[in-house]
Design an enzyme around this catalytic site. Sequence first.
Site, short mmCIF file in Angstrom:
data_model
loop_
_atom_site.label_atom_id
_atom_site.label_comp_id
_atom_site.label_asym_id
_atom_site.label_seq_id
_atom_site.Cartn_x
_atom_site.Cartn_y
_atom_site.Cartn_z
N ASP A 8 -3.15 -7.47 6.66
CA ASP A 8 -3.47 -7.63 8.08
C ASP A 8 -2.61 -6.61 8.82
OD1 ASP A 8 -4.39 -8.76 10.52
OD2 ASP A 8 -2.57 -9.97 10.62
N ASP A 10 -1.73 -6.70 12.83
CA ASP A 10 -0.88 -7.33 13.84
C ASP A 10 -0.07 -8.46 13.23
OD1 ASP A 10 -1.77 -6.21 16.67
OD2 ASP A 10 -3.56 -6.40 15.43
#
Length: 222
Positions: A8, A10
């Site tokens: 991922d 963020d």
Amino acid sequence: MTLPIIFDCDGVLIDSERLAMQAILAELAVYGVVLDPDAAAKRFIGMTDKEIARVCAAESGLEVPEGFPERVAERVLGLFAEELEPIAGARAFLESHEGPRAVASNSGQRRLEKSLSIVGLAPFFEANCRVSHEMVVRPKPAPDIYLHAASLLAIAPQDCWAVEDSVTGVTAAAGAGLRVIGFLGASGHAPDQAERLTAAGALGVVEGYGTLAAEIERLRKV
């Protein structure tokens, strides 16, 4: 380590959740929707700006403002340019990781590319292996982003590992069949986040990059 890992962005590669939520809340306040920052962060982490706007509008009785995601994106990029930092240890881990890798993000493509460039992590990922929600039909928590990222690596999802900091992301990765590690290395995560990530399907949870490789190796033996 040579295992394929899909990250991922963020909260995993960039310490952005606080800044992104700040921008979202500022834009919502323009329309009279005022939310508690801590409660909003816990509830909306991992969701797209469009979905956050839809939920808030439905609950407040407002129409979803036209152009809301675009205005939030401009606020976010402004804050990122001034304050964004990589997650501690991310660069060192990527330098040591020799396996295939990709990014799977619920951000838009422009924000994803800008974010990685600002913190200097873009060179660690091939351009075609930076996957945003705009590249698939359904964003997280649907599995589409992770399935697409795995296909770009030409590796079966069940042979890939995912690193996620949100329930939304863990749900997406686990639903796609990846082995998921919950990540708590970003600033400001909820006190019960480890339990929430585990309940969503994370096989293990780490506090940061210092223990990520060891946790993956441990889980490979389980």
